[in-house]
Structure formats: structure tokens, C-alpha cells
Design an enzyme around this catalytic site. Structure first.
Site, mmCIF file in Angstrom:
data_model
loop_
_atom_site.group_PDB
_atom_site.id
_atom_site.type_symbol
_atom_site.label_atom_id
_atom_site.label_comp_id
_atom_site.label_asym_id
_atom_site.label_seq_id
_atom_site.Cartn_x
_atom_site.Cartn_y
_atom_site.Cartn_z
ATOM 1 N N SER A 93 5.749 -5.698 5.668
ATOM 2 C CA SER A 93 6.344 -6.783 6.446
ATOM 3 C C SER A 93 6.053 -8.100 5.744
ATOM 4 C CB SER A 93 5.817 -6.786 7.881
ATOM 5 O OG SER A 93 4.424 -6.901 7.864
ATOM 6 N N GLU B 198 -9.262 -4.906 8.226
ATOM 7 C CA GLU B 198 -8.050 -4.891 9.038
ATOM 8 C C GLU B 198 -8.306 -4.204 10.374
ATOM 9 O OE1 GLU B 198 -3.518 -3.604 8.250
ATOM 10 O OE2 GLU B 198 -4.877 -3.372 6.563
ATOM 11 N N TYR C 242 0.833 -1.204 0.000
ATOM 12 C CA TYR C 242 0.000 0.000 0.000
ATOM 13 C C TYR C 242 0.873 1.260 0.000
ATOM 14 C CZ TYR C 242 -4.029 -2.919 1.615
ATOM 15 O OH TYR C 242 -5.017 -3.840 1.762
ATOM 16 N N SER C 243 1.548 1.507 1.136
ATOM 17 C CA SER C 243 2.270 2.772 1.305
ATOM 18 C C SER C 243 3.419 2.906 0.334
ATOM 19 C CB SER C 243 2.846 2.866 2.720
ATOM 20 O OG SER C 243 1.831 2.915 3.668
#
Lengths: 392, 368
Positions: free
Chosen positions: A146, A229, A113-114
Site C-alpha cells: 500500500s 509492526e 516484502y510479499s
């Protein structure tokens, strides 16, 4: 058959099945295959996808029984982010391949995403996905990922149209990670740990069938995925967006004992500080309990949205008081100085919660706008083609 | 152990909130706070008719027989509306004390009039030091020929000037004992209060005739019981006041236009507002939890009450102070209600003990 089984019958069914099958020595994937085949993995889902079509309350009973037996694998209709997203937005062909594999734990996943230039403003992302026949070619850079090194797939948001405003040109993909164009580099954090990676994407190939939702409608898919989430975030006491340094409430230092050991328990300033931090923790627990009770009564509670902000304050304040108690001892670090190590680590790691998953400042905006109804900030980039939006 | 259904508490919120929305408006508050007594007797009668004046008075004495949970709910509404009334002093502190000292004669004589709103009772605990602790008691009791007299000064007596009876804590040879004193036998002086919606008096006693209540020397245990009930009530008032003060501030920020946009669209205000919401909502959680724990006589009740005492005091002062700042110039005027909330918050934070005092007690409960 939905609605035809009573709670007691259902509990008995689960218990009987667990009594016969549950074997803690089984390899995880083997066990999950059994759970999926027996339709206990996603009891609230339709039968077509391996569920039982149970109402949510009964699905939770199944999950509870598994929990009491210490057996993993149920409740994935609530907890499996990847499978839920696939179920909500995937094409049938994609779902047929991926959903069973995800439920059986056969796929390692990560989040793409980021980006370095798209943190708080995620819709400003600049990773591009260009259509080429029945596939997309992806180029760009992601960050704070991660599990990237071991992942089979990443849930990816990338820009597919640069001529529309920023929210309207984004698409959502399951991106295959094991291919030459994917380069993973670990990030070294301020705590000197490495939980996250940078991911460089160079001419990465994504089959078009791996797109979730329509082209350019990925922002809506992302919102749904983020909601999944968030809804389960409190349960694993992890920071949001990725399985990072378990910063949550798991590590609660007994400040009274620490002060006693440090010989400063009679210091009135320290005592007041300990009371303040302990109160913040207690108040947060009361807020969470009240939010749950309100939900049980069918009303939503403003305290729901305050948890993350409260937790950041607790972690920063807790670390500050720990430091005040230890004083000069925090000049040192390393295994010979575990108390200092702890205080110093927590001081830095508190930023995981106050920055990760939306900074405290963004969180305050959200609370002010969505809970208190304060007017939105004018947005200079909202209605212009993304191509013309300033980046950096 | 009584568990009050959430629906019942909601109904209580609605009935008291509804009455105060009609009869306890800002104009009503301003009118009442300018009167010597500091409250509107007609509104007080309406509250009595609703069962609020006798909320925690046992049914056998004409009260509603309710517990801390209902009390907390009512006090949230009272705090939100800045109600001017002898609720805390007479209906809570005095009623709880009369229940705690266990003197049937005094209970039968005083509680019915508290409940029906016809009489007020004031409680004198602390001396000029302003400490609601045993060592804060400055009145002494002397017995001569079977008759008791009191000497000394009791300060910060809530609605002391309006009371028909004074309950006074005094030191005798055995410890602290409670006495009833008729106001005409004492010098009761109204004090000028920073919070104009509050009434306080100083009570000077010089050989004042007094009648002892309950166990001699065992008065502090009763005081502590009554203070716990009053702390929960005050916490509710603070929590309700904090939330209302925040709501008024947010409402204003949506209508006040500067730089061509509502000031509430500026992040400078949004960030303050979000933090204040956390304060106010945490105060509500703390006050309600303390009420439940006290109602259940739970082992953790003292800790919960102490937490609520300082958390709610701090939240109310923090929210109301920021409220003035967020409004800007309009809130620097007397005509604007923001300062009324700030004044109430600052007063509430000192009544019955300071936040620092309760934080210290809280640490002690944590094992420190």
C-alpha cells in the site's frame, strides 16, 4: 540527562512546551520539525539521535502528554517503524540522512516484502539484488504494497545469495521508489476497493549504503521490523503489514439493533447467534485486558498471541450473523441498500484479517509451536541451497 | 469493594494446586468416584484445614470470609484436578444461600460446620424439569397451625445424599420461600450420574416438616444471589478443567510417535490445539472477570456472570471433546482420563442452567 528528571517535572516541561508551541493549524511537516528539534519525537532514544535518553516509562509520559493535547509527533521511539529499523540496523552515514527525515515525516514509505510466490513462506522470496560496485541492481515483483504510488522509499527484502539455504541469502534495503524501473499497478480487491498495489522492479538501483544489516543477514532485520509492526498493530486497529482496509475492531455492528430493525429480534436462533458473536467480542476484550495486566506484572501471557486469530473469527462470525439477520436483503448491494452493502462488504473484508499478515493457518502453527511447544513440522527446504528449492 | 492482589490469588492457586497435585491425583479421583459418598473425607478435612471448605463463609462463622475472586481461583484448581468433593454444592451454593437469605439462626447453626468440614448442606432448587428458574421449583409449602410441611420433588440436588441438612425452595402462597428440612424427614435417593465424580440426589417430600428461612415469598432473590456465586465457581471449574485437559492433550501429542514423528508436529493437530487454546484462555478471562465484577458488585456483574456461564461451559465441552479425538484410540479406553474430563464438562454444562439459557439472558442484557 537520563534519570535526573522526575515524572512531574517532565510532564510539566512537556505541557509548558506544548502550551507555547502547539498550533493545530501548522502544516504537519512543519510541526514535526518543531517536535524533533525540541527532542520530544523520540524521548526514549539516545541524545545523539534526537532523543533524551529517558527510560521507557518516562518516554510514555511524554507521549501521553502529547496525546492529551491532541498533538501528533511524539512516541516515535515506539511507533515509527521506519525510523526504528533504521536506528537498529543502518550505517552511520545512512542514519544521519534518513533518521531526521523520517522523524520529520518528510519521507513517504512502503513495504516491499510479499511476492506472488512468497506469501506465507516469505523466506522463499525470489526478487534478486545483485551487487554492482557501490550499488545493487534489483529485479523482481512485490505485491500487497500500500502507498507504493506515492512512496519515496520502500523497505525491501531481496535475495543476494542463491547458493545458501533460503533464510541465509536475503538482504534488507531502503529502496528508492522514484526511478524508472519501478512500476506500480493497483490491485482490485474482492471488495471492489483498491488499497494495495503490485510493484514491478526492473533494474532498479539501490545504493549499497541503503542496505540495513550485513549482506545476507536481512532475515534478522526483517524479523525485528515485523516485531515492531506487530507490537503497535493493535493500536491503530489496522491489518498488519500495511495500512490497508481498516478491518479491525473499528467497525462493530450493533446486532441487536440490526435484528430489531429487520424484525427478527424475536427469532430464538438469531438471538443465540447474536449472543455468540457478542460474546466473542467481549471475550477478546477481556483477553486483551488480561494480557496487558500480565505484562504489567512482568509475566507474558499466552493470550497475547491469540488476538489475531480471535479477531478473524469475530469478523467472519459477525458478518455471518449480520447476513443471517438480513437474509434475502443481502441479495442486493449499492448505496440504496446500505445494510446489505455493509453485511456483504464485511463478509468479504473479513479475509483481510484472516489472510493478511499471516493466514489463520500460519498463525495456528505459530501458536502451537511457540506457545504450546508442539514440535516443528519437518521443512524440506530448510537446509538446502535456495537455488535447488522448488518454487511456484 | 475489595480488590484482591494478584499475588494473593497466585498464592491461593499454588497452595490448592499443590495440595491437589499430591492428594488429588488421577488415582485419588478414580478411588473417590467409586465410593458411595463420592469424596474422600480425609482430603475434605485437609481442604477444610486450608480454609477451602469455608472459603466464602464469613469469619464470624468460622470461615475464611473470602469473596468470588478467591473462590474462582480455587475452583480453577479444583476443575483442573477433577476434584471429587462437596465443594460446589455445600461450600459454595449452600454457604452463599445461607448468607443471602439472612436468617441468623440458620447461619449460626449451619455455616460453622460447613467451614470446618464436619457437616454438609445441600440445596434443592429445581424439580424434574431441570430448570434453575422460579418456574422450575416443584415443591409446595403448606402451613397448618404454625407448622410448615413440604410436598413435591426436588431433583439434581448436588451431594444431596451426603447432606446433614437440606435447603429446599418451595412455593407458598406468597411466592418462593426457603426451608430447612432434615434428610430423615425426606426420601433422598442417590441418582446414577454420567459424571462419576459428581453426586446428585432426588429428594421426595411428603408432608415433610420444614422450617422457613428469611422473608416469606422473597426466596428467589436469595436464590439468584447464591446462584451467581455458584455460577462464578462453576465457570472457574470449567476454565481450569479446560486448560488442564488441553495441557494433557498437548503433552501427549509431543510424546506419541506415528509416521516416525510426534503427532503434535502435524498441522492437523496444531490447528485444533491453537483454536482450543483460544477457547480455554477466553474461558479463564471470562471466569476471572465475572468473579471480579461480582466481588465489586458492579452494575455489569449479571452480564459478566452470564457471559462466563455459557462461554466457560462451551469451552470446557469443546476442549474435552476435541481432547478425546486428538488422543486417538488411547482416549477411547476407560483407563485414560480424557473421558473423565469430558464427563465433567458435559455435566457442568447442564448444572445450574444450559448454555442456551445463559445466551438468551445475555442477549436480554444487550438490550434484545
Amino acid at each position: 540527562m537520563p534519570g535526573t528528571v522526575t515524572d512531574d517535572e517532565l510532564r510539566a516541561d512537556v505541557r509548558d512546551w506544548l502550551a507555547v508551541h502547539w498550533d493545530p493549524s501548522l502544516p504537519r511537516r512543519e510541526w514535526l520539525s518543531l517536535v524533533v528539534a525540541a527532542r520530544w519525537a523520540v524521548p526514549g532514544w539516545p541524545e545523539q539521535w534526537g532523543g533524551r535518553g529517558l527510560p521507557a516509562e518516562q518516554a510514555r509520559l511524554v507521549e501521553e502528554e502529547f496525546g492529551q493535547a491532541g498533538a501528533p509527533g511524539s512516541g516515535q521511539d515506539r511507533l515509527n517503524l521506519w525510523a526504528n529499523t533504521a536506528l537498529a540496523f543502518g550505517e552511520p552515514e545512512f542514519q544521519a540522512t534518513f533518521i531526521p527525515a523520517l522523524l520529520r515525516g518528510e519521507l513517504e514509505m512502503c513495504l516491499l516484502y510479499s511476492e506472488p510466490g512468497a506469501g506465507s513462506d516469505l523466506a522463499g522470496l525470489r526478487t534478486r539484488a545483485d551487487r554492482d560496485g557501490d550499488q545493487y541492481i534489483v529485479n523482481g515483483q512485490k505485491v500487497w504494497t500500500s502507498g507504493a504510488a506515492t512512496a519515496d522509499y520502500g523497505m525491501l527484502v531481496a535475495r543476494t545469495n542463491w547458493d545458501v539455504p533460503k533464510h541465509r541469502g536475503i538482504s534488507f534495503f531502503f529502496c528508492p521508489m522514484k526511478q524508472p524501473g519501478v512500476e506500480v499497478r493497483p490491485l482490485r480487491q474482492i471488495t471492489d476497493e483498491s488499497h494495495f498495489n503490485e510493484v514491478f522492479l526492473t533494474d532498479v538501483i539501490v545504493p549499497a549504503v541503503n542496505r540495513l544489516g550485513a549482506e545476507n543477514e536481512g532475515w534478522r532485520v526483517l524479523q525485528t521490523a515485523l516485531a515492531y509492526e506487530r507490537s503497535t498493530m493493535g493500536e491503530n486497529a489496522r491489518g498488519p503489514r500495511s495500512a490497508g482496509p481498516g478491518a479491525g475492531a473499528s467497525h462493530e455492528v450493533d446486532l441487536v439493533e440490526l435484528a430489531r430493525a429487520a424484525g427478527v429480534l424475536d427469532d430464538p436462533a438469531i438471538r443465540q447467534d447474536i449472543a455468540r458473536v457478542s460474546a466473542l467480542r467481549a471475550l477478546n476484550a477481556l483477553n486483551v485486558a488480561r494480557a496487558k495486566a500480565d505484562l504489567g506484572l512482568g509475566t507474558s501471557s499466552p493470550v497475547m498471541s491469540l488476538g489475531k486469530l480471535a479477531m478473524s473469527r469475530i469478523l467472519h462470525e459477525g458478518a455471518r450473523v449480520q447476513t443471517a439477520i438480513l437474509a434475502a436483503a443481502t441479495l442486493l448491494e449499492g448505496p440504496d441498500y446500505p445494510r446489505a452493502e455493509d453485511a456483504n462488504f464485511l463478509t468479504l473484508n473479513a479475509y483481510f484479517t484472516s489472510i493478511g499478515g499471516g493466514t489463520d493457518q500460519i498463525q495456528r502453527n505459530i501458536i502451537a509451536e511457540r506457545v504450546l511447544g508442539m514440535p516443528r513440522e519437518p521443512e524440506v527446504d530448510r537446509d538446502i541451497p535456495f537455488r535447488e528449492v522448488r518454487g511456484g | 469493594v475489595t480488590t484482591i492482589a494478584a499475588e494473593e490469588l497466585t498464592a491461593l492457586h499454588d497452595s490448592v494446586g499443590g495440595l491437589l497435585a499430591r492428594r488429588g491425583t488421577e488415582a485419588d479421583v478414580r478411588a473417590a468416584m467409586e465410593t458411595p459418598s463420592g469424596y474422600d473425607p480425609a482430603l475434605w478435612q485437609e481442604l477444610a484445614a486450608l480454609g477451602i471448605a469455608g472459603l466464602i463463609v464469613p469469619a464470624q462463622y468460622g470461615g475464611s470470609g473470602a469473596g468470588p475472586a478467591e473462590l474462582e481461583a480455587v475452583m480453577e484448581e479444583a476443575g483442573a484436578a477433577l476434584l471429587c468433593a462437596p465443594l460446589l454444592g455445600s461450600s459454595v451454593l449452600a454457604a452463599a444461600l445461607l448468607a443471602a437469605v439472612g436468617d441468623d439462626g440458620a447461619a449460626a447453626a449451619l455455616l460453622p460446620s460447613i467451614a470446618d468440614g464436619s457437616g454438609l448442606v445441600a440445596v434443592a432448587i429445581t424439580g424434574t424439569g431441570g430448570r434453575w428458574t422460579p418456574d422450575g421449583v416443584q415443591v409446595t409449602a403448606t402451613e397448618f397451625a404454625g407448622r410448615w410441611t413440604l410436598d413435591g420433588v426436588a431433583d439434581y440436588v448436588i451431594h444431596g445424599q451426603n447432606a446433614g441438612t437440606l435447603l429446599v425452595a418451595a412455593r407458598d402462597g406468597a411466592g418462593i420461600t426457603w426451608f430447612t428440612v432434615a434428610p430423615q424427614d425426606a426420601a433422598v435417593t442417590p441418582l446414577p450420574t454420567f459424571d462419576h465424580t459428581l453426586r446428585l440426589a432426588r429428594v421426595r417430600l411428603a408432608a415433610a416438616p420444614a422450617r422457613p428461612l428469611g422473608e416469606r415469598g422473597g426466596g428467589w432473590a436469595a436464590a439468584e444471589q447464591a446462584l451467581d456465586v455458584a455460577r462464578v465457581a462453576l465457570a472457574g471449574e470449567q476454565a481450569g478443567g479446560a486448560r488442564r485437559s488441553l495441557d494433557l492433550t498437548i503433552g501427549y501429542s509431543k510424546t506419541r510417535i506415528q509416521f516416525g514423528r510426534p503427532i503434535g508436529s502435524f498441522q492437523a493437530l496444531k490447528h485444533m490445539a491453537a483454536d482450543l487454546l483460544l477457547e480455554a484462555e477466553s474461558a479463564i478471562s471470562a471466569a476471572r472477570d465475572a468473579a471480579r465484577e461480582l466481588a465489586d458488585e458492579a452494575p455489569g456483574a449479571r452480564q459478566a456472570v452470564d457471559l462466563a456461564a455459557f462461554a466457560c461451559a462451551d469451552a470446557f465441552t469443546t476442549v474435552t471433546a476435541a481432547s478425546v479425538q486428538m488422543h486417538g484410540g488411547i482416549a477411547f479406553t476407560w483407563e485414560h482420563p480424557a473421558h473423565l474430563y469430558l464427563r465433567r464438562a458435559r455435566a457442568d454444562a447442564q448444572l445450574l442452567g444450559t448454555p442456551a439459557f445463559y445466551r438468551e439472558r445475555y442477549v436480554q442484557q444487550l438490550g434484545g
